[in-house]
Design a protein around this motif. Structure first.
Motif, PDB file in Angstrom:
ATOM      1  N   LEU A  39       0.838  -1.194   0.000  1.00 35.60           N
ATOM      2  CA  LEU A  39       0.000   0.000   0.000  1.00 35.60           C
ATOM      3  C   LEU A  39       0.877   1.249   0.000  1.00 35.60           C
ATOM      4  O   LEU A  39       1.989   1.247   0.554  1.00 35.60           O
ATOM      5  N   LEU A  43      -2.786   7.031   2.042  1.00 34.52           N
ATOM      6  CA  LEU A  43      -3.947   6.747   1.206  1.00 34.52           C
ATOM      7  C   LEU A  43      -4.676   8.038   0.869  1.00 34.52           C
ATOM      8  O   LEU A  43      -4.543   9.043   1.572  1.00 34.52           O
ATOM      9  N   CYS A  47     -10.432   7.902   2.786  1.00 28.29           N
ATOM     10  CA  CYS A  47     -10.377   6.451   2.981  1.00 28.29           C
ATOM     11  C   CYS A  47     -10.501   6.126   4.471  1.00 28.29           C
ATOM     12  O   CYS A  47     -10.026   6.876   5.322  1.00 28.29           O
TER      13      CYS A  47
END
Length: 424
Positions: A39, A43, A47
């Motif tokens: 990841l 983000l 999110c």
């Protein structure tokens, strides 16, 4: 808003297990599956990340389990013991169902059955219902389901299904377009539904699935062969007369094939008494099978021989049947029995509880694995470090591992802490 669930292990089924993995979903669909290490460091805004990892109680994230054969209306506290023959057992079940057959009693049993399934990590059930009593509980819980109205019509002539069709068509109309519940039809069995009546109802309703019991017992095979069968006594006791098959000497599968009743939308529960030729016919017609080993053993002291099915090419899911022929509605307990009987690995057991079951129900494009584009139907399990040291699939199958939360279409519909269903 995109949600991310992080777990110690993610078991997609359609791919290898992921250590320190995640599942991301949005608008009820899976958006991505992978390793947490892959990841990005940050983000996108908006999110939501839920970290479910723990060193002391490691987490497993799997697809929700798919129960391919159940009778929620029969979720009584104890099974009905097999004391004599199949016909007597069926008569005992009919008597019990009639004694406690009010709508309120049926709906209460269904609600209890739904709760039990959710607590065992099941997110989709293929249910047979006499009057649709399971619909309210399934709808309220948020569970995914196919609900098949069961019908009986053993006489070949005259065939009059008009009164029943009014009920079925109203049922289908009331749930047309439902996001999670699909109506279906269940002709009970070849010995309880004449081919002409079977065909007439299916043609009138065009159901998503046709859910039946077939090749379950030696008594059924004897009846179709024209030999003396305990099913003659069943018909005499319930209906005041006996019936004969329209064609004698055929296996249950050959009988259905001879009358044009096999199709891709058919799912057969049990399928114990079948020959190699029958399995080839099922495969050619795209028929799915629900394997119910614990129920089979309790009622008949036998179940299908996996050596005959291993390379059949037929999707085989697992079903619990009802609580009248089983101790509980726990699909993992069914998988443990199947593994013991058939030598399945834990990974095979998980597959038959998920993707194989979805394929048998013609729903594998939507559910059954953690894959991009599929519905975010998931179960979260907590296990122990000692169990996880062997393999994540073995840890999942172990009876000490517990389901603690369930998501359907990305909505958490059950949580063990709350110990109740809570829908949208």
């Amino acid at each position: 808003m995109k949600d991310y669930l992080l777990a110690n292990r993610v078991l997609p089924v359609s791919g290898p297990p992921l250590t320190e993995g995640f599942v991301a979903f949005e608008d009820g669909r899976i958006a991505s599956v992978g390793r947490i290490a892959d990841l990005p460091s940050s983000l996108p805004p908006g999110c939501r990340v839920t970290d479910l990892r723990s060193d002391s109680a490691p987490s497993l994230l799997t697809p929700g389990l798919v129960n391919t054969h159940a009778h929620l209306e029969l979720s009584f506290d104890e099974p009905v013991p097999m004391t004599a023959s199949m016909d007597q057992w069926l008569l005992d079940v009919v008597a019990l169902s009639r004694k406690y057959g009010s709508s309120q009693e049926q709906q209460a049993r269904c609600a209890a059955g739904v709760e039990e399934m959710l607590a065992a990590g099941t997110t989709c059930v293929n249910d047979i219902s006499s009057r649709g009593a399971s619909l309210a509980g399934l709808d309220e819980s948020g569970m995914r389901a196919v609900v098949a109205l069961e019908f009986f019509h053993p006489a070949s002539h005259p065939v009059d299904v008009t009164p029943a069709l009014q009920t079925y068509q109203a049922f289908f109309a009331s749930f047309a377009g439902h996001p999670r519940i699909r109506p279906a039809i269940s002709p009970h069995s070849p010995y309880n539904v004449a081919p002409d009546a079977w065909k007439a109802v299916i043609e009138a309703c065009s159901p998503f699935l046709v859910h039946t019991h077939a090749a379950e017992s030696r008594a059924e095979s004897d009846w179709l062969a024209g030999r003396q069968s305990s099913l003659n006594r069943l018909h005499q006791q319930l209906l005041g007369r006996t019936f004969q098959p329209t064609i004698r000497g055929l296996s249950p599968v050959a009988y259905l094939q001879a009358h044009g009743l096999l199709s891709e939308r058919l799912i057969v529960a049990h399928a114990v008494c079948l020959a190699a030729a029958d399995r080839r016919v099922l495969r050619e017609h795209g028929v799915g099978v629900s394997h119910c080993p614990r129920s089979n053993l309790m009622l008949h002291e036998e179940t299908l021989d996996w050596a005959d099915w291993r390379d059949s090419g037929i999707p085989v899911g697992l079903g619990t049947d009802s609580r009248l022929s089983n101790r509980d509605l726990d699909l993992r307990a069914e998988a443990r029995m199947a593994s013991s009987l058939h030598g399945w690995s834990a990974a095979q057991a998980l597959r038959h509880c998920t993707l194989e079951g979805a394929a048998a129900m013609k729903m594998d494009e939507r559910i059954g694995s953690l894959a991009v584009g599929k519905a975010a139907d998931m179960a979260l399990w907590l296990t122990t470090p000692g169990l996880l040291a062997h393999s994540p699939e073995k840890a999942w199958l172990d009876g000490h591992t517990q389901a603690v939360a369930v998501w359907i279409d990305g909505i958490r519909v059950w949580d063990r802490k709350k110990s109740t269903c809570f829908g949208q």
